[in-house]
Design an enzyme around this catalytic site. Structure first.
Site, PDB file in Angstrom:
ATOM      1  N   LYS A 107       0.573  -1.186   0.262  1.00  0.00           N
ATOM      2  CA  LYS A 107      -0.150   0.626   0.129  1.00  0.00           C
ATOM      3  C   LYS A 107       1.255   1.318   0.598  1.00  0.00           C
ATOM      4  O   LYS A 107       0.726   2.087  -0.255  1.00  0.00           O
ATOM      5  CB  LYS A 107      -0.804   0.140   0.796  1.00  0.00           C
ATOM      6  CG  LYS A 107      -1.609  -0.898   1.345  1.00  0.00           C
ATOM      7  CD  LYS A 107      -2.358  -0.253   2.014  1.00  0.00           C
ATOM      8  CE  LYS A 107      -2.316   0.006   3.802  1.00  0.00           C
ATOM      9  NZ  LYS A 107      -1.311  -1.188   4.645  1.00  0.00           N
ATOM     10  N   ARG A 121      -8.311   1.271  10.032  1.00  0.00           N
ATOM     11  CA  ARG A 121      -8.058   0.743  10.741  1.00  0.00           C
ATOM     12  C   ARG A 121      -9.476  -0.814  10.969  1.00  0.00           C
ATOM     13  O   ARG A 121      -8.883  -2.164  11.261  1.00  0.00           O
ATOM     14  CB  ARG A 121      -7.254   0.535  11.634  1.00  0.00           C
ATOM     15  CG  ARG A 121      -5.327  -0.229  11.113  1.00  0.00           C
ATOM     16  CD  ARG A 121      -4.815  -0.704  10.186  1.00  0.00           C
ATOM     17  NE  ARG A 121      -3.475  -1.101  10.496  1.00  0.00           N
ATOM     18  CZ  ARG A 121      -2.074  -0.031  10.505  1.00  0.00           C
ATOM     19  NH1 ARG A 121      -2.320   0.972   9.518  1.00  0.00           N
ATOM     20  NH2 ARG A 121      -1.415  -0.560  10.885  1.00  0.00           N
ATOM     21  N   ARG A 159      12.145  -6.724   3.503  1.00  0.00           N
ATOM     22  CA  ARG A 159      11.152  -5.433   3.552  1.00  0.00           C
ATOM     23  C   ARG A 159      12.352  -4.305   4.799  1.00  0.00           C
ATOM     24  O   ARG A 159      12.641  -4.394   5.884  1.00  0.00           O
ATOM     25  CB  ARG A 159       9.906  -4.647   4.135  1.00  0.00           C
ATOM     26  CG  ARG A 159       9.495  -3.790   4.072  1.00  0.00           C
ATOM     27  CD  ARG A 159       7.880  -3.755   4.157  1.00  0.00           C
ATOM     28  NE  ARG A 159       7.815  -3.916   5.601  1.00  0.00           N
ATOM     29  CZ  ARG A 159       5.954  -3.814   5.841  1.00  0.00           C
ATOM     30  NH1 ARG A 159       5.406  -2.741   4.357  1.00  0.00           N
ATOM     31  NH2 ARG A 159       6.224  -3.353   6.848  1.00  0.00           N
ATOM     32  N   ARG A 196      12.422  -1.247  10.207  1.00  0.00           N
ATOM     33  CA  ARG A 196      11.466  -1.401  10.849  1.00  0.00           C
ATOM     34  C   ARG A 196      11.348  -1.897  12.002  1.00  0.00           C
ATOM     35  O   ARG A 196      11.573  -3.682  11.879  1.00  0.00           O
ATOM     36  CB  ARG A 196      10.097  -0.958  10.082  1.00  0.00           C
ATOM     37  CG  ARG A 196       9.849   0.036   9.458  1.00  0.00           C
ATOM     38  CD  ARG A 196       8.324   0.516   9.162  1.00  0.00           C
ATOM     39  NE  ARG A 196       7.144  -0.697   9.965  1.00  0.00           N
ATOM     40  CZ  ARG A 196       5.472  -0.255   9.490  1.00  0.00           C
ATOM     41  NH1 ARG A 196       5.673   0.120   8.376  1.00  0.00           N
ATOM     42  NH2 ARG A 196       5.330  -0.633   9.512  1.00  0.00           N
ATOM     43  N   ARG A 238       0.516  -9.048  13.559  1.00  0.00           N
ATOM     44  CA  ARG A 238      -0.270  -7.581  13.091  1.00  0.00           C
ATOM     45  C   ARG A 238      -0.849  -8.283  11.962  1.00  0.00           C
ATOM     46  O   ARG A 238      -2.027  -7.673  11.809  1.00  0.00           O
ATOM     47  CB  ARG A 238       1.302  -6.825  12.307  1.00  0.00           C
ATOM     48  CG  ARG A 238       1.640  -6.243  12.895  1.00  0.00           C
ATOM     49  CD  ARG A 238       3.294  -5.246  12.766  1.00  0.00           C
ATOM     50  NE  ARG A 238       2.730  -4.588  11.597  1.00  0.00           N
ATOM     51  CZ  ARG A 238       4.301  -4.510  10.410  1.00  0.00           C
ATOM     52  NH1 ARG A 238       4.992  -4.410  10.439  1.00  0.00           N
ATOM     53  NH2 ARG A 238       3.136  -4.354   9.606  1.00  0.00           N
TER      54      ARG A 238
HETATM   55  P1  AMP Z   1       1.706   0.494   9.427  1.00  0.00           P
HETATM   56  O1  AMP Z   1       2.936   1.004   8.755  1.00  0.00           O
HETATM   57  O2  AMP Z   1       0.079   1.134   8.824  1.00  0.00           O
HETATM   58  O3  AMP Z   1       1.929  -0.713   9.676  1.00  0.00           O
HETATM   59  O4  AMP Z   1       1.122   1.156  11.571  1.00  0.00           O
HETATM   60  C1  AMP Z   1       2.441   0.769  11.954  1.00  0.00           C
HETATM   61  C2  AMP Z   1       1.413   0.393  13.542  1.00  0.00           C
HETATM   62  O5  AMP Z   1       0.762   1.808  13.646  1.00  0.00           O
HETATM   63  C3  AMP Z   1       0.496  -0.326  13.338  1.00  0.00           C
HETATM   64  O6  AMP Z   1       0.856  -1.519  13.674  1.00  0.00           O
HETATM   65  C4  AMP Z   1      -0.234   0.342  14.329  1.00  0.00           C
HETATM   66  O7  AMP Z   1       0.241  -0.050  15.780  1.00  0.00           O
HETATM   67  C5  AMP Z   1      -0.281   1.411  14.375  1.00  0.00           C
HETATM   68  N1  AMP Z   1      -0.634   2.482  13.416  1.00  0.00           N
HETATM   69  C6  AMP Z   1      -1.072   2.562  12.223  1.00  0.00           C
HETATM   70  N2  AMP Z   1      -2.784   3.203  11.616  1.00  0.00           N
HETATM   71  C7  AMP Z   1      -2.800   2.960  12.659  1.00  0.00           C
HETATM   72  C8  AMP Z   1      -4.699   3.238  13.135  1.00  0.00           C
HETATM   73  N3  AMP Z   1      -5.406   3.848  12.149  1.00  0.00           N
HETATM   74  N4  AMP Z   1      -5.073   2.154  14.310  1.00  0.00           N
HETATM   75  C9  AMP Z   1      -4.327   2.183  14.833  1.00  0.00           C
HETATM   76  N5  AMP Z   1      -3.087   2.175  14.711  1.00  0.00           N
HETATM   77  C10 AMP Z   1      -2.519   2.549  13.772  1.00  0.00           C
END
Ligand code: AMP
Length: 210
Positions: free
Chosen positions: A14, A90, A125, A158, A169
């Site tokens: 994404k 989310r 990644r 990361r 996740r």
């Molecule tokens: P991402 O980079 O989108 O995979 O986000 C990394 C982490 O940020 C996730 O595993 C969550 O802990 C937190 N996170 C990102 N977006 C959200 C969201 N919309 N609601 C809750 N936690 C989020």
């Protein structure tokens, strides 16, 4: 301003697709909830302090915390812009919060990738901590190993990309985020693209679908 939501598992590509599209089109703006949160953690803001432990364990941060950040970005974005919203909503509660904000959602595009491929992708990644460009050691390597093509920064893995956290996740994704597919389908807004065809093809299919 209107919004196109990106749906897909962690590792579906994404962020890479949204970043590529925003770089190529002036009227597209990529907003990643994960990047907003990582920025807040890095700066040590109050929101960042609250978010840190949830993120490191692969759990979702509280809805209100991320919703406030998204509201701020929406409020400061004006003009003829389509926001590519990556990582928010989310869960269903966040989808309702977004609906209440009142900015029209044009479509929700699912980047569809099977779980087996996801695990392999996340394992390889690499991310630029400075400009956020994303790479993969095999599928999308940087020109010089370990170095960002865009800004020359040293690439990192990361913290939440380790295999144990990735499993958590994916569980969170299936339980909490996947119901959004039916939610947007019911509203007639869901589009689906095959996420396994390479960044350029996925980006082109995404643009056609949105
Ligand atoms: P991402 O980079 O989108 O995979 O986000 C990394 C982490 O940020 C996730 O595993 C969550 O802990 C937190 N996170 C990102 N977006 C959200 C969201 N919309 N609601 C809750 N936690 C989020």
């Amino acid at each position: 301003m209107n919004i196109v939501i990106l749906l897909g598992a962690p590792g579906s590509g994404k962020g890479t697709v949204a970043g590529a599209l925003a770089a190529a089109h002036d009227n597209l703006k990529h907003v990643s909830s994960g990047d907003l949160l990582r920025g807040a953690v890095a700066k040590g803001t109050e929101a960042g302090k609250q978010a840190k432990s949830y993120m490191e364990s692969g759990n979702l941060v509280p809805d209100a915390l991320i919703a406030t950040m998204i509201k701020d970005v929406v409020a400061e974005t004006t003009g003829d812009v389509t926001m590519l919203l990556d990582g928010f909503p989310r869960n269903l509660a966040q989808a309702e919060i977004l609906a209440e904000m009142g900015t029209p959602v044009k479509s929700a595009v699912l980047i569809d990738v099977p779980d087996e491929i996801i695990q392999d992708r996340i394992a390889g990644r690499r991310t630029c901590p400075k400009c956020k460009a994303g790479y993969h050691v095999r599928n999308l390597p940087p020109k010089v190993e370990g170095v960002c093509d865009v800004c020359g920064e040293k690439l990192v893995v990361r913290k939440d990309d380790n295999p144990e956290t990735v499993k958590d996740r994916l569980v969170v994704y299936h339980q909490q985020t996947e119901p959004l597919i039916a939610y947007y389908k019911d509203k007639g807004l869901l589009r689906t693209v095959d996420g396994t065809t390479g960044v350029e093809n996925v980006a082109a299919a995404f643009l056609a679908a949105m």
